[in-house]
Motif scaffolding. Structure first.
Motif, PDB file in Angstrom:
ATOM      1  N   LEU A 112      15.862  53.229  42.810  1.00 15.40           N
ATOM      2  CA  LEU A 112      15.558  54.139  41.721  1.00 15.40           C
ATOM      3  C   LEU A 112      14.833  55.371  42.247  1.00 15.40           C
ATOM      4  N   ASP A 113      14.700  56.392  41.414  1.00 10.03           N
ATOM      5  CA  ASP A 113      14.081  57.642  41.854  1.00 10.03           C
ATOM      6  C   ASP A 113      12.656  57.442  42.338  1.00 10.03           C
ATOM      7  N   SER A 114      11.966  56.451  41.781  1.00  8.92           N
ATOM      8  CA  SER A 114      10.575  56.195  42.166  1.00  8.92           C
ATOM      9  C   SER A 114      10.464  55.416  43.468  1.00  8.92           C
ATOM     10  N   GLY A 115      11.585  54.937  43.978  1.00  2.00           N
ATOM     11  CA  GLY A 115      11.563  54.109  45.174  1.00  2.00           C
ATOM     12  C   GLY A 115      11.617  52.628  44.871  1.00  2.00           C
ATOM     13  N   ARG A 116      11.546  52.258  43.593  1.00  2.00           N
ATOM     14  CA  ARG A 116      11.646  50.846  43.235  1.00  2.00           C
ATOM     15  C   ARG A 116      13.107  50.405  43.292  1.00  2.00           C
ATOM     16  N   THR A 117      13.311  49.103  43.444  1.00  2.49           N
ATOM     17  CA  THR A 117      14.652  48.555  43.647  1.00  2.49           C
ATOM     18  C   THR A 117      15.159  47.889  42.376  1.00  2.49           C
ATOM     19  N   LEU A 118      16.433  48.086  42.095  1.00  2.00           N
ATOM     20  CA  LEU A 118      17.087  47.516  40.923  1.00  2.00           C
ATOM     21  C   LEU A 118      18.377  46.838  41.349  1.00  2.00           C
ATOM     22  N   ALA A 119      18.613  45.632  40.848  1.00  2.00           N
ATOM     23  CA  ALA A 119      19.882  44.938  41.061  1.00  2.00           C
ATOM     24  C   ALA A 119      20.766  45.118  39.834  1.00  2.00           C
ATOM     25  N   ILE A 120      22.027  45.370  40.066  1.00  2.00           N
ATOM     26  CA  ILE A 120      23.009  45.542  38.988  1.00  2.00           C
ATOM     27  C   ILE A 120      24.141  44.551  39.219  1.00  2.00           C
ATOM     28  N   ALA A 121      24.537  43.860  38.164  1.00  2.00           N
ATOM     29  CA  ALA A 121      25.700  42.970  38.232  1.00  2.00           C
ATOM     30  C   ALA A 121      26.753  43.488  37.261  1.00  2.00           C
ATOM     31  N   LEU A 122      27.987  43.576  37.741  1.00  2.00           N
ATOM     32  CA  LEU A 122      29.101  44.004  36.893  1.00  2.00           C
ATOM     33  C   LEU A 122      30.086  42.845  36.784  1.00  2.00           C
ATOM     34  N   ILE A 123      30.251  42.351  35.558  1.00  2.00           N
ATOM     35  CA  ILE A 123      31.049  41.149  35.299  1.00  2.00           C
ATOM     36  C   ILE A 123      32.234  41.507  34.398  1.00  2.00           C
ATOM     37  N   ASP A 124      33.404  40.943  34.719  1.00  2.00           N
ATOM     38  CA  ASP A 124      34.575  41.130  33.858  1.00  2.00           C
ATOM     39  C   ASP A 124      35.378  39.830  33.811  1.00  2.00           C
ATOM     40  N   ILE A 125      35.295  39.118  32.698  1.00  2.00           N
ATOM     41  CA  ILE A 125      36.136  37.930  32.496  1.00  2.00           C
ATOM     42  C   ILE A 125      36.920  38.060  31.192  1.00  2.00           C
ATOM     43  N   GLN A 126      37.134  39.313  30.774  1.00  2.00           N
ATOM     44  CA  GLN A 126      37.844  39.517  29.512  1.00  2.00           C
ATOM     45  C   GLN A 126      39.346  39.288  29.642  1.00  2.00           C
ATOM     46  N   ASP A 127      39.839  39.168  30.885  1.00  2.00           N
ATOM     47  CA  ASP A 127      41.259  38.877  31.016  1.00  2.00           C
ATOM     48  C   ASP A 127      41.584  37.481  30.498  1.00  2.00           C
ATOM     49  N   SER A 128      40.546  36.635  30.368  1.00  2.00           N
ATOM     50  CA  SER A 128      40.757  35.302  29.804  1.00  2.00           C
ATOM     51  C   SER A 128      40.432  35.281  28.318  1.00  2.00           C
ATOM     52  N   ASN A 129      40.522  36.463  27.697  1.00  2.00           N
ATOM     53  CA  ASN A 129      40.232  36.584  26.268  1.00  2.00           C
ATOM     54  C   ASN A 129      41.091  35.593  25.481  1.00  2.00           C
ATOM     55  N   VAL A 130      40.423  34.709  24.742  1.00  2.00           N
ATOM     56  CA  VAL A 130      41.153  33.649  24.044  1.00  2.00           C
ATOM     57  C   VAL A 130      41.636  34.070  22.673  1.00  2.00           C
ATOM     58  N   PHE A 131      41.315  35.287  22.253  1.00  2.00           N
ATOM     59  CA  PHE A 131      41.734  35.702  20.919  1.00  2.00           C
ATOM     60  C   PHE A 131      43.257  35.752  20.797  1.00  2.00           C
ATOM     61  N   GLN A 132      43.918  36.112  21.881  1.00  2.00           N
ATOM     62  CA  GLN A 132      45.371  36.149  21.832  1.00  2.00           C
ATOM     63  C   GLN A 132      45.943  34.750  21.561  1.00  2.00           C
ATOM     64  N   SER A 133      45.321  33.744  22.179  1.00  2.00           N
ATOM     65  CA  SER A 133      45.781  32.374  21.939  1.00  2.00           C
ATOM     66  C   SER A 133      45.468  31.928  20.518  1.00  2.00           C
ATOM     67  N   LEU A 134      44.350  32.397  20.007  1.00  2.00           N
ATOM     68  CA  LEU A 134      43.949  31.966  18.668  1.00  2.00           C
ATOM     69  C   LEU A 134      44.875  32.509  17.584  1.00  2.00           C
ATOM     70  N   LEU A 135      45.593  33.572  17.891  1.00  2.00           N
ATOM     71  CA  LEU A 135      46.518  34.124  16.901  1.00  2.00           C
ATOM     72  C   LEU A 135      47.576  33.104  16.478  1.00  2.00           C
ATOM     73  N   THR A 136      47.902  32.201  17.393  1.00  2.00           N
ATOM     74  CA  THR A 136      48.945  31.230  17.098  1.00  2.00           C
ATOM     75  C   THR A 136      48.402  29.901  16.582  1.00  2.00           C
ATOM     76  N   GLU A 137      47.073  29.761  16.574  1.00  2.00           N
ATOM     77  CA  GLU A 137      46.479  28.505  16.129  1.00  2.00           C
ATOM     78  C   GLU A 137      46.275  28.544  14.616  1.00  2.00           C
ATOM     79  N   SER A 138      46.440  27.395  13.991  1.00  2.00           N
ATOM     80  CA  SER A 138      46.339  27.353  12.535  1.00  2.00           C
ATOM     81  C   SER A 138      45.259  26.425  12.016  1.00  2.00           C
ATOM     82  N   THR A 139      44.680  25.604  12.880  1.00  2.00           N
ATOM     83  CA  THR A 139      43.670  24.655  12.419  1.00  2.00           C
ATOM     84  C   THR A 139      42.359  24.877  13.174  1.00  2.00           C
ATOM     85  N   GLU A 140      41.245  24.457  12.554  1.00  2.00           N
ATOM     86  CA  GLU A 140      39.939  24.579  13.199  1.00  2.00           C
ATOM     87  C   GLU A 140      39.870  23.732  14.467  1.00  2.00           C
TER      88      GLU A 140
END
Length: 330
Positions: free
Chosen positions: A159-187
């Protein structure tokens, strides 16, 4: 007769005395002749009864000038930074992606995380040739901060002050289950689909769950599923929902990750924070599936910014929103 003469004589003497004494004057000159001119206050003052201050304190700290106001002690400035997670819409044209990049540049944020399809990420990376870190084909981190280390999914910056920051970038939206749920009819079918997908998705989140660094951590996460709290609190107007708590947000909460949106927006009804909308001819999904999570940071404000599409006539179509935040480093 003799007694009467004695009384008259005494009265005459008394009257003479009163008249004589009432006419007497006493001058300052007469007084000096009678009263000696000695000082009633001695030349040497009496000893004081106050304790004498230590010699080192005398004159050491003069009183401030009465015309000035004492100034407070200086305090260290509060350090903040800004960040955004930008989930790119599926099948976006190059022109559309350029418009998204232009808007992101104008925002002048310290940290940008892009998630999306490989072709989209590749094009966006070409717009940031000097300050981007490609973590894989679906994740791109852009920052002008000094990058100290990269260990997928983490990027450590200065950071500008000299302090350290960790950043994590996560992407698991390709396994989005909403597409599968479109075909489901029961709870029951919904529940089975969600839980089956969670076992695979949980493995992909393992590096984040196992984070043991000492730096403050910001997580930009496109997880492809809503928070269980949001799911229940905003059930109205979502006819596709069933009474089921999605598991990923709870898993991260158990690991000590705090949801910045929910920390700055307490009511899911008035501030749903929607980042993903999917419209078909028969249904429309609307959920908050992208998160800014923190450990060791304080979110001061968060917002969502619609990033498209500008063309909604084609069905089905997807509309995404970026989520932005300002964070305080304690």
């Amino acid at each position: 007769m003799l007694l009467l003469k004695k009384i008259l004589l005494a009265s005459l003497l008394l009257t003479t005395l009163v008249v004589a004494t009432s006419c007497m004057t006493y001058t300052y000159t007469d007084a000096r002749l009678v009263i000696p001119a000695n000082r009633s206050i001695p030349e040497t003052p009496f000893p004081t009864t106050k304790a004498e201050p230590p010699a080192e304190m005398i004159g050491a700290h003069p009183l401030p000038d009465t015309g000035t106001t004492p100034q407070p002690f200086p305090t260290a400035p509060v350090e903040t930074f800004t960040a955004a997670l930008v989930p790119l819409p599926c099948q976006a044209s190059l022109g559309f992606l350029d418009r998204i990049v232009d808007e992101a540049m104008k925002a002048n944020l310290d940290i940008l995380g892009f998630t999306g399809e490989a072709s989209s990420i590749e094009h966006v990376a070409s717009r940031f040739p000097s300050n981007s870190t490609l973590l894989d084909t679906t994740r791109l981190l852009v920052t002008d901060l000094e990058v100290l280390d990269t260990d997928n999914p983490f990027v450590v910056v200065n950071l500008d002050s000299g302090r350290t920051l960790a950043i994590a970038l996560i992407d698991i939206q390709d396994s989005n289950v909403f597409q599968s749920l479109l075909t489901e009819s029961t709870e029951e079918a919904w529940t089975n689909t969600i839980l089956a997908a969670h076992e695979t998705r949980k493995i992909r989140m393992e590096p984040l769950v196992q984070f043991a660094g000492t730096h403050p951590l910001l997580v930009l996460a496109s997880v492809g599923e809503p928070s269980g709290d949001d799911w229940f609190e905003t059930a109205g107007g979502h006819p596709y929902r069933i009474p089921f708590a999605w598991p990923m947000a709870d898993l991260l909460d158990e690991q000590g990750f705090m949801d910045s949106w929910r920390l700055t927006h307490y009511d899911a009804e008035s501030a749903p924070g929607t980042t993903w909308e999917f419209t078909t001819t028969d249904s429309r999904f609307s959920e908050r599936v992208d998160f800014l999570l923190v450990k060791g940071l304080l979110p001061s404000e968060t917002h969502t910014v619609t990033i498209g599409p500008w063309e909604t006539k084609r069905l089905p179509h997807e509309q995404r929103s970026a989520v932005t935040g300002t964070f305080i480093v304690p």
